[in-house]
Design a protein around this motif. Structure first.
Motif: not given
Length: 67
Positions: A1-13
């Motif tokens: 899943m892709t989230l925007i965390v604190n303004g940064e796009t990240i992929t989490v498991p």
């Protein structure tokens, strides 16, 4: 899943499904943190039941000691 965390796009498991899972992923589960998902502040007792979806915007503020 892709989230925007604190303004940064990240992929989490795939096992990250809730706010609680996300905090564990970042090793913040034992720290004092404030979490906002899609402009809604999540109460601590809701972390385990608040599910995350692809594209959610998450803001995490945690406190760091020092001097």
């Amino acid at each position: 899943m892709t989230l925007i965390v604190n303004g940064e796009t990240i992929t989490v498991p795939d096992e990250v499904k809730t706010v609680s899972d996300l905090l564990s992923h970042f090793r913040l589960d034992n720290k004092l943190a404030i979490v906002e998902v899609n402009v809604r502040i999540i109460q601590k007792h809701e972390y385990g039941i608040t599910t995350l979806a692809n594209g959610d915007r998450v803001e995490i503020v945690h406190f760091v000691g020092g001097g």
